[in-house]
Design an enzyme around this catalytic site. Structure first.
Site, PDB file in Angstrom:
ATOM      1  N   LYS A  13      -8.062  -6.291 -42.556  1.00  0.00           N
ATOM      2  CA  LYS A  13      -7.777  -5.683 -43.859  1.00  0.00           C
ATOM      3  C   LYS A  13      -6.536  -6.335 -44.495  1.00  0.00           C
ATOM      4  O   LYS A  13      -5.808  -7.080 -43.828  1.00  0.00           O
ATOM      5  CB  LYS A  13      -7.575  -4.174 -43.672  1.00  0.00           C
ATOM      6  N   TYR A  53     -17.606   0.932 -48.905  1.00  0.00           N
ATOM      7  CA  TYR A  53     -17.131   2.252 -48.492  1.00  0.00           C
ATOM      8  C   TYR A  53     -17.938   3.383 -49.132  1.00  0.00           C
ATOM      9  O   TYR A  53     -17.446   4.519 -49.221  1.00  0.00           O
ATOM     10  CB  TYR A  53     -15.639   2.384 -48.798  1.00  0.00           C
ATOM     11  N   ARG A  89     -15.589  -1.670 -31.649  1.00  0.00           N
ATOM     12  CA  ARG A  89     -14.999  -0.360 -31.979  1.00  0.00           C
ATOM     13  C   ARG A  89     -14.029   0.089 -30.878  1.00  0.00           C
ATOM     14  O   ARG A  89     -12.958   0.617 -31.167  1.00  0.00           O
ATOM     15  CB  ARG A  89     -16.098   0.703 -32.164  1.00  0.00           C
ATOM     16  N   THR A  95      -9.467   5.682 -35.543  1.00  0.00           N
ATOM     17  CA  THR A  95      -9.159   5.407 -36.952  1.00  0.00           C
ATOM     18  C   THR A  95      -7.664   5.536 -37.253  1.00  0.00           C
ATOM     19  O   THR A  95      -7.103   4.690 -37.952  1.00  0.00           O
ATOM     20  CB  THR A  95      -9.967   6.373 -37.848  1.00  0.00           C
ATOM     21  N   ARG A 106      -5.554  -1.236 -33.133  1.00  0.00           N
ATOM     22  CA  ARG A 106      -4.808  -0.279 -33.953  1.00  0.00           C
ATOM     23  C   ARG A 106      -3.650   0.340 -33.174  1.00  0.00           C
ATOM     24  O   ARG A 106      -2.572   0.565 -33.716  1.00  0.00           O
ATOM     25  CB  ARG A 106      -5.755   0.802 -34.488  1.00  0.00           C
ATOM     26  N   ASN A 116      -4.646   0.502 -41.335  1.00  0.00           N
ATOM     27  CA  ASN A 116      -4.961   0.423 -39.908  1.00  0.00           C
ATOM     28  C   ASN A 116      -5.572  -0.909 -39.505  1.00  0.00           C
ATOM     29  O   ASN A 116      -6.317  -1.009 -38.547  1.00  0.00           O
ATOM     30  CB  ASN A 116      -5.837   1.613 -39.488  1.00  0.00           C
ATOM     31  N   HIS A 119     -11.247  -3.370 -39.854  1.00  0.00           N
ATOM     32  CA  HIS A 119     -12.494  -2.620 -40.039  1.00  0.00           C
ATOM     33  C   HIS A 119     -13.532  -3.184 -39.072  1.00  0.00           C
ATOM     34  O   HIS A 119     -13.606  -4.390 -38.869  1.00  0.00           O
ATOM     35  CB  HIS A 119     -13.031  -2.778 -41.466  1.00  0.00           C
ATOM     36  N   GLU A 132     -23.745  -4.109 -43.390  1.00  0.00           N
ATOM     37  CA  GLU A 132     -22.448  -4.648 -43.813  1.00  0.00           C
ATOM     38  C   GLU A 132     -22.456  -6.175 -43.772  1.00  0.00           C
ATOM     39  O   GLU A 132     -21.885  -6.826 -44.650  1.00  0.00           O
ATOM     40  CB  GLU A 132     -21.329  -4.064 -42.936  1.00  0.00           C
TER      41      GLU A 132
END
Ligand code: IDP
Ligand code: MG
Length: 157
Positions: A13, A53, A89, A95, A106, A116, A119, A132
């Protein structure tokens, strides 16, 4: 496609780019044995952000989220490997970086829910990874090759 070929969408990000964490994050995914299949350094426009999003459009933080993700360049990528979506993940952590385990991206690199760092497609949202990937990449931008160390990562490669 073998079972090592699950693809997932990953993005550093704008905060991660500005903080110089692109190399760190790519390094972690590379060292895990995941294979980079596509990458695009880009700035997301309003329309793409709202699509990406879309699942959050009714949330109170939606406008803030779209403003943030369009606020600077991102590194959009496709990574491939066994169970890739769920594994990325796990490597990302929860998150909210304040709750994320040390050792996760993170948990090691962030402190703020809205910033954070990374993605990754949601493994609990069936088909989110392919959706995506399609949103960010044309099919011919995905590179098909074998990594030289695959037989040393996968017993059956
Ligand atoms: P994820 O990135 O771990 O999949 P999601 O629930 O899909 O988390 O939320 C998307 C992004 O929206 C998060 O990464 C986070 O940056 C932001 N976000 C989520 N919940 C909140 C919130 O309550 N306030 C502000 N931003 C939030
Ligand atoms: Mg999500």
């Amino acid at each position: 496609m073998s079972h090592h070929d699950e693809r997932t969408f990953v993005m550093v990000k704008p905060d991660g780019v500005q903080r110089g964490l692109v190399g760190e994050i790519i390094g972690r995914l590379e060292e895990r044995g995941l294979k980079l299949a596509a990458a695009k350094f880009m700035q997301i426009d309003q329309d793409l952000a709202e699509q990406h999003y879309g699942e959050h459009e009714d949330k109170p933080f939606f406008d803030e989220l779209v403003a943030f993700i369009t606020s600077g360049p991102v590194m959009a990528m496709v990574w491939e490997g066994a169970d890739a979506t769920r594994q990325v993940r796990q490597m990302m952590g929860t998150t909210d970086p304040k709750e994320a385990q040390p050792g996760t991206i993170r948990g090691d690199l962030g402190l703020d829910l809205g910033q954070n760092v990374i993605h990754g497609s949601d493994h609990e949202d069936e088909g989110a990874n392919e959706r995506e990937i399609e949103l960010f990449f044309d099919e011919d931008e995905l590179v098909d090759y074998e990594r030289a160390d695959e037989p040393w990562v996968y017993e059956d490669a």
